[in-house]
Design a protein around this motif. Structure first.
Motif, short mmCIF file in Angstrom:
data_model
loop_
_atom_site.label_atom_id
_atom_site.label_comp_id
_atom_site.label_asym_id
_atom_site.label_seq_id
_atom_site.Cartn_x
_atom_site.Cartn_y
_atom_site.Cartn_z
N ILE A 28 -12.25 14.50 38.09
CA ILE A 28 -12.55 13.25 38.80
C ILE A 28 -12.55 13.47 40.31
O ILE A 28 -13.51 13.12 41.02
N LEU A 29 -11.47 14.06 40.83
CA LEU A 29 -11.34 14.26 42.27
C LEU A 29 -12.43 15.18 42.81
O LEU A 29 -13.03 14.91 43.86
N THR A 30 -12.68 16.25 42.08
CA THR A 30 -13.68 17.23 42.52
C THR A 30 -15.08 16.63 42.53
O THR A 30 -15.86 16.88 43.44
N SER A 31 -15.40 15.83 41.52
CA SER A 31 -16.73 15.23 41.43
C SER A 31 -17.01 14.32 42.62
O SER A 31 -18.08 14.40 43.24
N GLY A 157 -11.51 23.47 38.93
CA GLY A 157 -12.03 22.81 40.12
C GLY A 157 -13.39 23.34 40.51
O GLY A 157 -14.31 22.57 40.84
N VAL A 158 -13.55 24.65 40.47
CA VAL A 158 -14.83 25.28 40.81
C VAL A 158 -15.93 24.82 39.86
O VAL A 158 -17.02 24.42 40.29
N ALA A 159 -15.65 24.87 38.56
CA ALA A 159 -16.65 24.50 37.55
C ALA A 159 -17.08 23.04 37.70
O ALA A 159 -18.27 22.72 37.61
N ALA A 160 -16.12 22.16 37.94
CA ALA A 160 -16.45 20.74 38.11
C ALA A 160 -17.23 20.51 39.39
O ALA A 160 -18.16 19.68 39.42
N GLY A 161 -16.91 21.24 40.46
CA GLY A 161 -17.64 21.11 41.72
C GLY A 161 -19.10 21.49 41.59
O GLY A 161 -20.00 20.78 42.07
N PHE A 166 -24.88 20.11 41.21
CA PHE A 166 -26.20 20.44 40.68
C PHE A 166 -26.53 19.74 39.36
O PHE A 166 -27.61 19.95 38.81
N GLY A 167 -25.61 18.95 38.84
CA GLY A 167 -25.87 18.25 37.59
C GLY A 167 -26.00 19.18 36.41
O GLY A 167 -26.76 18.91 35.48
N SER A 168 -25.24 20.29 36.44
CA SER A 168 -25.37 21.31 35.40
C SER A 168 -24.01 21.76 34.90
O SER A 168 -23.39 22.67 35.49
N PRO A 169 -23.50 21.18 33.81
CA PRO A 169 -22.20 21.60 33.28
C PRO A 169 -22.17 23.05 32.81
O PRO A 169 -21.17 23.73 32.98
N SER A 195 -12.67 19.47 32.66
CA SER A 195 -13.07 19.14 34.03
C SER A 195 -14.59 19.02 34.15
O SER A 195 -15.11 18.11 34.80
N VAL A 196 -15.30 19.91 33.48
CA VAL A 196 -16.77 19.86 33.49
C VAL A 196 -17.28 18.64 32.74
O VAL A 196 -18.24 17.98 33.16
N GLY A 197 -16.62 18.32 31.62
CA GLY A 197 -17.01 17.14 30.86
C GLY A 197 -16.85 15.86 31.66
O GLY A 197 -17.72 14.98 31.65
N VAL A 198 -15.74 15.76 32.38
CA VAL A 198 -15.50 14.59 33.22
C VAL A 198 -16.53 14.52 34.35
O VAL A 198 -17.08 13.44 34.64
N ALA A 199 -16.80 15.65 34.97
CA ALA A 199 -17.80 15.69 36.05
C ALA A 199 -19.17 15.28 35.53
O ALA A 199 -19.91 14.54 36.20
N SER A 200 -19.53 15.75 34.34
CA SER A 200 -20.82 15.39 33.74
C SER A 200 -20.91 13.90 33.47
O SER A 200 -21.95 13.27 33.72
N LEU A 201 -19.82 13.34 32.97
CA LEU A 201 -19.79 11.90 32.69
C LEU A 201 -19.98 11.09 33.97
O LEU A 201 -20.70 10.09 33.98
N ILE A 202 -19.37 11.54 35.06
CA ILE A 202 -19.48 10.83 36.34
C ILE A 202 -20.90 10.87 36.88
O ILE A 202 -21.44 9.84 37.30
N ILE A 203 -21.56 12.05 36.84
CA ILE A 203 -22.91 12.13 37.39
C ILE A 203 -23.93 11.38 36.53
O ILE A 203 -24.91 10.85 37.05
#
Length: 424
Positions: A28-31, A157-161, A166-169, A195-203
């Motif tokens: 969440i924070l990273t996204s 953190g890196v993977a989520a960033g 780039f919108g690419s999990p 972390s990647v799943g959460v980032a994907s959901l946010i974008i």
């Protein structure tokens, strides 16, 4: 004995439960960090670029002001510590005593922002990655319980960033594996997947647009020899980029006065931008232009302009980084690759009547140079497919990414991330 086994299983369950929670928070924070840096930089870069186009003096003024602000902030607020980019993550993951300090988040956020909007020829990708890694690092420092999962949480953190940017999990996970960790375990997959799943959901929720609007129609097998040629040339070109950064950085160490560095860089960068405005900032606007006009007919003036971009982009990138700018070779690789792909396709069509599609070569060129610059072919493959929203070129992309990576590695076995002054 049975009670001990049950206690052990219960403890493992609690461990992984806590890892899931902290990985979700990191995602969440990273996204939001990555997306906010992306959008605010895009807005002000476009604004400053339009001002510079209208009045060329700004090509000299903006870099000087931007680099000066970065230097003053670093000296007076950020503990006078130079940002080293990805190498900072390596130092943290490879040491039990070193960590990424909390101030690295605002340091990379602010410095990356000012570098790009003022015309520095790099991008916010590395700034985002290090700031994102710092979120993971800070999370593991908050409790003794998480200290044994230091690398896993930094990689999360890196993977989520990368995912948010780039919108690419898949590219986020692969970058974490190919570039940062290079080894995985159960806790790695749990933290990074969450972390990647959460980032994907946010974008997806925020409906983030594609970086480049591209419609690939098809590709033809008769283009394979030219794809292979592009892969080899991309590998060579990425070595030129890497060696340019390393060489110019080493020469800049001879400057004892930081303001002399900044003034020298501003004059050279400004002069280059007057000749080739497309090199301003991250250069993504140049990729969008060449995609829009990819059917442009071959001409000598076009040839000279593209050659200028291919020769000068690595140099101005190196100057930006050597003078204190924040960033890396991520964005420059995509820009160089796009113009290199267009250049190779144009030459092949003009001299050999190859009848290849320039747009395909632009896309494949981006992945090829990125692959060979960071030695991460699968990251480059999925990242480029994601930023254009099309997987039609998957097979030729895979082929060219591997060829370019091994070509570059054969010529020079280091990247700007892995090179140390004592290695050769």
């Amino acid at each position: 004995m049975r009670n001990f086994t049950q206690i052990k299983k219960y403890y493992s369950f609690i461990v992984y439960q806590k890892l899931v929670v902290v990985a979700a928070v990191i995602g969440i924070l990273t996204s939001f960090l990555a997306l906010s840096l992306k959008h605010v930089t895009e807005y002000y870069e476009a604004l400053f670029y339009s001002k510079a186009v209208a009045f060329n003096f700004y090509y000299f003024l903006f870099p000087f002001v931007g680099l000066t602000i970065i230097y003053v902030l670093r000296k007076n607020i950020f503990k006078n510590q130079e940002n080293k980019g990805i190498k900072e993550i390596f130092e943290a993951t490879q040491s039990t005593s070193k960590n990424l300090a909390l101030y690295k988040i605002p340091s990379h956020f602010i410095n990356g922002f000012f570098t790009v909007i003022s015309g520095g020829a790099t991008g916010i990708e590395v700034s985002t990655v290090v700031a994102s890694a710092t979120i993971g690092s800070v999370a593991q420092q908050k409790a003794n319980f998480f200290k044994k999962y230091k690398e896993e949480l930094i990689c999360a953190g890196v993977a989520a960033g990368v995912t948010a940017l780039f919108g690419s999990p898949i590219a986020g996970l692969l970058f974490s594996i190919e570039v940062i960790s290079r080894s995985t375990n159960k806790s790695f997959w749990i933290t990074n997947s969450i972390s990647v799943g959460v980032a994907s959901l946010i974008i997806v929720t925020l409906n983030e647009p594609l970086l480049f609007s591209v419609k690939i129609i098809t590709w033809h097998y008769h283009a394979l020899p030219y794809f292979i040629l592009l892969g080899i040339v991309a590998g060579i070109n990425s070595v030129y980029l890497t060696r340019s950064v390393l060489f110019i950085k080493s020469r800049f160490l001879k400057f004892t006065n930081q303001y002399h560095k900044i003034l020298f860089t501003s004059l050279l960068l400004g002069s280059t931008l007057v000749l080739l405005p497309v090199l301003y900032g991250d250069g993504y606007h140049g990729i969008k232009e060449i995609i829009r006009y990819n059917q442009t007919h071959f001409s000598m003036s076009l040839l000279i302009s593209i050659l200028g971009i291919l020769i000068l982009k690595p140099i101005v990138t190196a100057l930006t980084l050597a003078s204190g700018g924040d960033g890396g070779v991520f964005a420059p690789s995509l820009v160089i690759g796009a113009f290199l792909g267009f250049f190779v396709a144009s030459l092949c069509n003009y001299y050999f009547n190859a009848q290849v599609l320039q747009l395909n070569f632009i896309v494949i060129g981006m992945a090829a140079v990125l692959s060979s610059s960071i030695h991460a072919p699968f990251t480059a493959l999925f990242l480029v497919c994601s930023i254009i929203g099309d997987y039609t070129l998957f097979l030729p992309l895979l082929l060219v990414c591997l060829i370019s990576k091994f070509t570059a590695q054969y010529i020079f076995p280091y990247t700007v991330y892995s090179y140390k002054a004592t290695t050769i």
